[in-house]
Scaffold this motif. Sequence first.
Motif, mmCIF file in Angstrom:
data_model
loop_
_atom_site.group_PDB
_atom_site.id
_atom_site.type_symbol
_atom_site.label_atom_id
_atom_site.label_comp_id
_atom_site.label_asym_id
_atom_site.label_seq_id
_atom_site.Cartn_x
_atom_site.Cartn_y
_atom_site.Cartn_z
ATOM 1 N N MET A 229 0.827 -1.209 0.000
ATOM 2 C CA MET A 229 0.000 0.000 0.000
ATOM 3 C C MET A 229 0.867 1.268 0.000
ATOM 4 N N SER A 230 2.150 1.141 -0.265
ATOM 5 C CA SER A 230 3.063 2.283 -0.193
ATOM 6 C C SER A 230 2.717 3.359 -1.213
ATOM 7 N N ASP A 231 2.789 4.621 -0.761
ATOM 8 C CA ASP A 231 2.582 5.729 -1.703
ATOM 9 C C ASP A 231 3.916 6.335 -2.145
ATOM 10 N N LEU A 232 5.025 5.737 -1.716
ATOM 11 C CA LEU A 232 6.345 6.167 -2.187
ATOM 12 C C LEU A 232 6.875 5.226 -3.268
ATOM 13 N N VAL A 233 6.799 3.925 -2.987
ATOM 14 C CA VAL A 233 7.284 2.922 -3.942
ATOM 15 C C VAL A 233 6.058 2.259 -4.581
ATOM 16 N N SER A 234 5.614 2.854 -5.675
ATOM 17 C CA SER A 234 4.438 2.349 -6.390
ATOM 18 C C SER A 234 4.836 1.140 -7.235
ATOM 19 N N GLU A 235 3.843 0.495 -7.848
ATOM 20 C CA GLU A 235 4.140 -0.626 -8.746
ATOM 21 C C GLU A 235 4.980 -0.155 -9.928
ATOM 22 N N GLU A 236 4.686 1.043 -10.409
ATOM 23 C CA GLU A 236 5.453 1.597 -11.536
ATOM 24 C C GLU A 236 6.910 1.826 -11.138
ATOM 25 N N VAL A 237 7.119 2.396 -9.948
ATOM 26 C CA VAL A 237 8.472 2.636 -9.443
ATOM 27 C C VAL A 237 9.205 1.309 -9.240
ATOM 28 N N THR A 238 8.472 0.308 -8.758
ATOM 29 C CA THR A 238 9.071 -1.017 -8.530
ATOM 30 C C THR A 238 9.550 -1.626 -9.844
ATOM 31 N N LYS A 239 8.730 -1.557 -10.874
ATOM 32 C CA LYS A 239 9.114 -2.109 -12.175
ATOM 33 C C LYS A 239 10.369 -1.424 -12.705
ATOM 34 N N ALA A 248 17.911 -8.325 -8.875
ATOM 35 C CA ALA A 248 17.410 -8.103 -7.520
ATOM 36 C C ALA A 248 16.255 -9.048 -7.194
ATOM 37 N N SER A 249 16.201 -9.467 -5.932
ATOM 38 C CA SER A 249 15.042 -10.196 -5.421
ATOM 39 C C SER A 249 13.980 -9.172 -5.037
ATOM 40 N N TYR A 250 12.719 -9.618 -5.006
ATOM 41 C CA TYR A 250 11.630 -8.684 -4.720
ATOM 42 C C TYR A 250 10.564 -9.354 -3.866
ATOM 43 N N SER A 251 10.154 -8.649 -2.809
ATOM 44 C CA SER A 251 9.053 -9.111 -1.958
ATOM 45 C C SER A 251 8.037 -7.992 -1.819
ATOM 46 N N ASN A 252 6.762 -8.352 -1.935
ATOM 47 C CA ASN A 252 5.677 -7.392 -1.769
ATOM 48 C C ASN A 252 4.903 -7.775 -0.506
ATOM 49 N N VAL A 253 4.942 -6.927 0.509
ATOM 50 C CA VAL A 253 4.243 -7.200 1.761
ATOM 51 C C VAL A 253 2.876 -6.525 1.689
ATOM 52 N N VAL A 254 1.844 -7.317 1.464
ATOM 53 C CA VAL A 254 0.495 -6.759 1.303
ATOM 54 C C VAL A 254 -0.003 -6.191 2.630
ATOM 55 N N ASN A 255 -0.950 -5.290 2.533
ATOM 56 C CA ASN A 255 -1.542 -4.636 3.709
ATOM 57 C C ASN A 255 -0.511 -3.879 4.542
ATOM 58 N N ALA A 256 0.555 -3.432 3.900
ATOM 59 C CA ALA A 256 1.558 -2.604 4.571
ATOM 60 C C ALA A 256 1.787 -1.352 3.747
ATOM 61 N N GLY A 257 1.949 -0.217 4.440
ATOM 62 C CA GLY A 257 2.298 1.022 3.767
ATOM 63 C C GLY A 257 3.803 1.210 3.765
ATOM 64 N N HIS A 258 4.230 2.464 3.749
ATOM 65 C CA HIS A 258 5.669 2.750 3.736
ATOM 66 C C HIS A 258 6.356 2.224 4.997
#
Length: 295
Positions: A229-239, A248-258
């Motif tokens: 739910m981060s408003d700093l690192v969006s999906e677009e920024v992640t890509k 790089a490895s990548y983990s998405n922690v759902v229901n978490a903000g920044h």
Amino acid sequence: MNELSLVGADGNRLAASVAGNIDQPTILLAHGGGQTRHAWGNTMKSLSARGYRAVALDLRGHGDSDWSEHGRYELDAFAADLIAVARHLGRPPAVVGASLGGLAALVAEGEKTPGTFSSLTLVDVTPRMEMAGINRVVGFMTAHAQNGFESIDEAADVIAAYLPNRQRRRNLNGLAKNLRLGPDGRYRWHWDPRFITNVQPPEQERRFDRLENAARRIGCPVHLIRGGMSDLVSEEVTKAFLTLVPNASYSNVVNAGHMVVGDQNDHFSEAVLGFLEIHCPPKVSSPHHTHPGHD
């Protein structure tokens, strides 16, 4: 858990907490701007239980560490401190850096002194982030930096309004560690207010370019953990980041903000451990030969 006093790049004293044994792989934990080492408490327990020695640092101007005499809170100063601490710890530690701590580690490893860390975990921070999210964080930190709060309860109310997805704290002992009581009877954040003036430089675009160049040069294993739910690192920024650092490895922690560490600590800690156990295998000490993590 033991306490440790370290020395930064300017001879400044840096406070740290240690969990685990000195013969185990060291994980250096660098918190975000405006936080303290206590943000890592539960993660430190998870790391030490799984065969790691966790060292959580108070960055300069934060928590129990010295404030910079000359107000040096630019990214280079934080990066230089991390390099000094890593040298003190001996073998290159794996670093887990949230927000400011992650950016400082990125500059340390990718620009200043390659080989400082054995791996780099970035917690909801990338070289280029959403400006709206940056402005929201800076606005929150600036709002009460000078005048502070009448009580710890008032500070808790302000945090609850800032983090609506997180349940308001009932036990305020942890929050109290992030506040200091001034001679005027008001509570203020446990960091030097001069720090906030360096958080958002006027030449932000140039800073983004610098950080991207540092990321391209990282040679050690890299792990990005994003709050879903981060408003700093969006999906677009992640890509964009995963294109910049394709291995790089990548983990998405759902229901978490920044504030991933505090929002979903169990899921966050498992993501950290999943990466570390591959790239930095743990060492479980024999029960007959354990000893405290003193240096």
